[in-house]
Design a protein around this motif. Structure first.
Motif, PDB file in Angstrom:
ATOM      1  N   GLN A 142       0.847  -1.189   0.000  1.00 58.83           N
ATOM      2  CA  GLN A 142       0.000   0.000   0.000  1.00 58.83           C
ATOM      3  C   GLN A 142       0.880   1.235   0.000  1.00 58.83           C
ATOM      4  O   GLN A 142       1.666   1.444   0.930  1.00 58.83           O
ATOM      5  N   ALA A 143       0.747   2.025  -1.045  1.00 58.46           N
ATOM      6  CA  ALA A 143       1.464   3.290  -1.155  1.00 58.46           C
ATOM      7  C   ALA A 143       0.585   4.400  -0.574  1.00 58.46           C
ATOM      8  O   ALA A 143      -0.642   4.260  -0.515  1.00 58.46           O
ATOM      9  N   PRO A 144       1.191   5.502  -0.163  1.00 57.69           N
ATOM     10  CA  PRO A 144       0.414   6.599   0.417  1.00 57.69           C
ATOM     11  C   PRO A 144      -0.683   7.081  -0.535  1.00 57.69           C
ATOM     12  O   PRO A 144      -0.434   7.318  -1.717  1.00 57.69           O
ATOM     13  N   GLY A 145      -1.899   7.171  -0.021  1.00 56.08           N
ATOM     14  CA  GLY A 145      -3.013   7.660  -0.818  1.00 56.08           C
ATOM     15  C   GLY A 145      -3.585   6.672  -1.795  1.00 56.08           C
ATOM     16  O   GLY A 145      -4.448   7.027  -2.605  1.00 56.08           O
ATOM     17  N   LYS A 146      -3.101   5.426  -1.742  1.00 50.93           N
ATOM     18  CA  LYS A 146      -3.577   4.418  -2.693  1.00 50.93           C
ATOM     19  C   LYS A 146      -4.178   3.234  -1.957  1.00 50.93           C
ATOM     20  O   LYS A 146      -3.940   3.029  -0.770  1.00 50.93           O
ATOM     21  N   GLU A 147      -4.945   2.449  -2.707  1.00 46.33           N
ATOM     22  CA  GLU A 147      -5.523   1.231  -2.158  1.00 46.33           C
ATOM     23  C   GLU A 147      -4.442   0.161  -1.996  1.00 46.33           C
ATOM     24  O   GLU A 147      -3.428   0.170  -2.702  1.00 46.33           O
ATOM     25  N   ARG A 148      -4.693  -0.776  -1.072  1.00 44.08           N
ATOM     26  CA  ARG A 148      -3.785  -1.912  -0.941  1.00 44.08           C
ATOM     27  C   ARG A 148      -3.889  -2.759  -2.203  1.00 44.08           C
ATOM     28  O   ARG A 148      -4.993  -3.014  -2.702  1.00 44.08           O
ATOM     29  N   GLU A 149      -2.749  -3.192  -2.733  1.00 44.80           N
ATOM     30  CA  GLU A 149      -2.757  -3.968  -3.963  1.00 44.80           C
ATOM     31  C   GLU A 149      -1.973  -5.257  -3.808  1.00 44.80           C
ATOM     32  O   GLU A 149      -1.022  -5.357  -3.037  1.00 44.80           O
ATOM     33  N   PHE A 150      -2.387  -6.213  -4.593  1.00 44.81           N
ATOM     34  CA  PHE A 150      -1.741  -7.527  -4.613  1.00 44.81           C
ATOM     35  C   PHE A 150      -0.370  -7.427  -5.255  1.00 44.81           C
ATOM     36  O   PHE A 150      -0.182  -6.726  -6.249  1.00 44.81           O
ATOM     37  N   VAL A 151       0.578  -8.186  -4.685  1.00 49.90           N
ATOM     38  CA  VAL A 151       1.921  -8.238  -5.248  1.00 49.90           C
ATOM     39  C   VAL A 151       2.250  -9.652  -5.728  1.00 49.90           C
ATOM     40  O   VAL A 151       2.605  -9.865  -6.888  1.00 49.90           O
ATOM     41  N   THR A 160       8.994 -19.552   7.322  1.00 51.99           N
ATOM     42  CA  THR A 160       9.250 -18.201   6.831  1.00 51.99           C
ATOM     43  C   THR A 160       8.947 -18.132   5.341  1.00 51.99           C
ATOM     44  O   THR A 160       9.221 -19.063   4.592  1.00 51.99           O
ATOM     45  N   MET A 161       8.381 -17.013   4.956  1.00 50.74           N
ATOM     46  CA  MET A 161       8.140 -16.743   3.554  1.00 50.74           C
ATOM     47  C   MET A 161       8.989 -15.544   3.155  1.00 50.74           C
ATOM     48  O   MET A 161       9.263 -14.675   3.991  1.00 50.74           O
ATOM     49  N   TYR A 162       9.391 -15.519   1.886  1.00 53.47           N
ATOM     50  CA  TYR A 162      10.261 -14.460   1.419  1.00 53.47           C
ATOM     51  C   TYR A 162       9.703 -13.808   0.147  1.00 53.47           C
ATOM     52  O   TYR A 162       8.966 -14.427  -0.607  1.00 53.47           O
ATOM     53  N   LEU A 163      10.114 -12.571  -0.046  1.00 49.64           N
ATOM     54  CA  LEU A 163       9.858 -11.891  -1.307  1.00 49.64           C
ATOM     55  C   LEU A 163      11.167 -11.266  -1.753  1.00 49.64           C
ATOM     56  O   LEU A 163      11.624 -10.285  -1.158  1.00 49.64           O
ATOM     57  N   GLN A 164      11.788 -11.878  -2.756  1.00 53.79           N
ATOM     58  CA  GLN A 164      13.014 -11.324  -3.329  1.00 53.79           C
ATOM     59  C   GLN A 164      12.618 -10.285  -4.367  1.00 53.79           C
ATOM     60  O   GLN A 164      11.902 -10.602  -5.324  1.00 53.79           O
ATOM     61  N   MET A 165      13.086  -9.064  -4.172  1.00 53.45           N
ATOM     62  CA  MET A 165      12.717  -7.957  -5.058  1.00 53.45           C
ATOM     63  C   MET A 165      13.965  -7.433  -5.744  1.00 53.45           C
ATOM     64  O   MET A 165      14.878  -6.933  -5.082  1.00 53.45           O
ATOM     65  N   ASN A 166      14.001  -7.569  -7.047  1.00 55.25           N
ATOM     66  CA  ASN A 166      15.130  -7.094  -7.852  1.00 55.25           C
ATOM     67  C   ASN A 166      14.677  -5.984  -8.787  1.00 55.25           C
ATOM     68  O   ASN A 166      13.478  -5.806  -9.030  1.00 55.25           O
ATOM     69  N   SER A 167      15.636  -5.258  -9.313  1.00 56.01           N
ATOM     70  CA  SER A 167      15.356  -4.178 -10.270  1.00 56.01           C
ATOM     71  C   SER A 167      14.260  -3.252  -9.742  1.00 56.01           C
ATOM     72  O   SER A 167      13.295  -2.928 -10.450  1.00 56.01           O
ATOM     73  N   LEU A 168      14.418  -2.833  -8.516  1.00 54.00           N
ATOM     74  CA  LEU A 168      13.385  -2.027  -7.875  1.00 54.00           C
ATOM     75  C   LEU A 168      13.231  -0.669  -8.559  1.00 54.00           C
ATOM     76  O   LEU A 168      14.199  -0.080  -9.059  1.00 54.00           O
ATOM     77  N   LYS A 169      11.995  -0.199  -8.546  1.00 57.03           N
ATOM     78  CA  LYS A 169      11.640   1.076  -9.166  1.00 57.03           C
ATOM     79  C   LYS A 169      11.022   1.996  -8.109  1.00 57.03           C
ATOM     80  O   LYS A 169      10.461   1.504  -7.123  1.00 57.03           O
ATOM     81  N   PRO A 170      11.078   3.296  -8.319  1.00 57.36           N
ATOM     82  CA  PRO A 170      10.446   4.204  -7.347  1.00 57.36           C
ATOM     83  C   PRO A 170       8.977   3.891  -7.113  1.00 57.36           C
ATOM     84  O   PRO A 170       8.485   4.054  -5.990  1.00 57.36           O
ATOM     85  N   GLU A 171       8.283   3.399  -8.123  1.00 58.77           N
ATOM     86  CA  GLU A 171       6.863   3.068  -7.958  1.00 58.77           C
ATOM     87  C   GLU A 171       6.621   1.825  -7.106  1.00 58.77           C
ATOM     88  O   GLU A 171       5.475   1.503  -6.785  1.00 58.77           O
ATOM     89  N   ASP A 172       7.688   1.138  -6.717  1.00 59.84           N
ATOM     90  CA  ASP A 172       7.559   0.017  -5.787  1.00 59.84           C
ATOM     91  C   ASP A 172       7.518   0.501  -4.333  1.00 59.84           C
ATOM     92  O   ASP A 172       7.302  -0.309  -3.423  1.00 59.84           O
ATOM     93  N   THR A 173       7.726   1.779  -4.118  1.00 61.76           N
ATOM     94  CA  THR A 173       7.702   2.338  -2.770  1.00 61.76           C
ATOM     95  C   THR A 173       6.328   2.151  -2.143  1.00 61.76           C
ATOM     96  O   THR A 173       5.308   2.543  -2.716  1.00 61.76           O
ATOM     97  N   ALA A 174       6.300   1.514  -0.969  1.00 66.57           N
ATOM     98  CA  ALA A 174       5.041   1.213  -0.287  1.00 66.57           C
ATOM     99  C   ALA A 174       5.338   0.518   1.027  1.00 66.57           C
ATOM    100  O   ALA A 174       6.486   0.115   1.287  1.00 66.57           O
ATOM    101  N   VAL A 175       4.305   0.353   1.827  1.00 63.95           N
ATOM    102  CA  VAL A 175       4.369  -0.559   2.963  1.00 63.95           C
ATOM    103  C   VAL A 175       3.942  -1.935   2.451  1.00 63.95           C
ATOM    104  O   VAL A 175       2.900  -2.070   1.810  1.00 63.95           O
ATOM    105  N   TYR A 176       4.771  -2.921   2.714  1.00 64.48           N
ATOM    106  CA  TYR A 176       4.518  -4.282   2.245  1.00 64.48           C
ATOM    107  C   TYR A 176       4.007  -5.144   3.394  1.00 64.48           C
ATOM    108  O   TYR A 176       4.594  -5.147   4.490  1.00 64.48           O
ATOM    109  N   TYR A 177       2.924  -5.864   3.114  1.00 67.75           N
ATOM    110  CA  TYR A 177       2.292  -6.717   4.111  1.00 67.75           C
ATOM    111  C   TYR A 177       2.308  -8.163   3.656  1.00 67.75           C
ATOM    112  O   TYR A 177       2.042  -8.447   2.482  1.00 67.75           O
ATOM    113  N   ALA A 215      -7.413  -9.768  -1.282  1.00 69.57           N
ATOM    114  CA  ALA A 215      -7.076  -9.550   0.119  1.00 69.57           C
ATOM    115  C   ALA A 215      -8.116 -10.165   1.050  1.00 69.57           C
ATOM    116  O   ALA A 215      -7.780 -10.648   2.135  1.00 69.57           O
ATOM    117  N   ALA A 216      -9.361 -10.185   0.635  1.00 69.42           N
ATOM    118  CA  ALA A 216     -10.434 -10.696   1.492  1.00 69.42           C
ATOM    119  C   ALA A 216     -10.304 -12.188   1.775  1.00 69.42           C
ATOM    120  O   ALA A 216     -10.910 -12.702   2.714  1.00 69.42           O
TER     121      ALA A 216
END
Length: 124
Positions: A39-48, A78-95, A108-109
């Motif tokens: 979820q980025a500021p001002g945006k809805e939570r989205e699936f990754v 434990t679960m992992y999310l490997q994130m490569n080639s990150l972009k500014p639009e990937d900025t968010a709180v990750y859940y 999400a429901a």
């Protein structure tokens, strides 16, 4: 009952990498399908990304396909999310989230348990 705790977020430059972790309590972790949302500021939570409870199938949002990888280690609960080639639009709180014996879902429901989130900031 499952408790989820994310870690691994931080500040990274565009093009860099981060690995997020989601540590789960509970002896039945292996039976939970898991997902990452953001979820980025001002945006809805989205699936990754999502992974089925067996760990044999994975699903990704188009925006991260080819750059992010989701996987779970049932022995470490434990679960992992490997994130490569990150972009500014990937900025968010990750859940991270979990649902019992699921096939992995982008909705999400469908998820019963959620972590508190970890901040990822990608600078340009």
């Amino acid at each position: 009952q499952v408790q989820l705790v994310e870690s691994g977020g931080g500040l990274v430059q565009a093009g860099g990498s981060l690995r997020l972790s989601c540590a789960a309590s509970g002896r039945t972790f292996s039976r939970y399908a898991m997902g990452w949302f953001r979820q980025a500021p001002g945006k809805e939570r989205e699936f990754v990304a999502a992974i089925n409870w067996r760990g044999s199938s994975t699903y990704y949002a188009d925006s991260v396909k080819g750059r992010f990888t989701i996987y779970k280690d049932n022995t470490e609960t434990t679960m992992y999310l490997q994130m490569n080639s990150l972009k500014p639009e990937d900025t968010a709180v990750y859940y991270c989230a979990a649902h019992w014996q699921g096939s992995g879902s982008s909705l999400a429901a469908r998820y019963d348990y959620w972590g508190q989130g970890t901040q990822v900031t990608v600078s340009s």
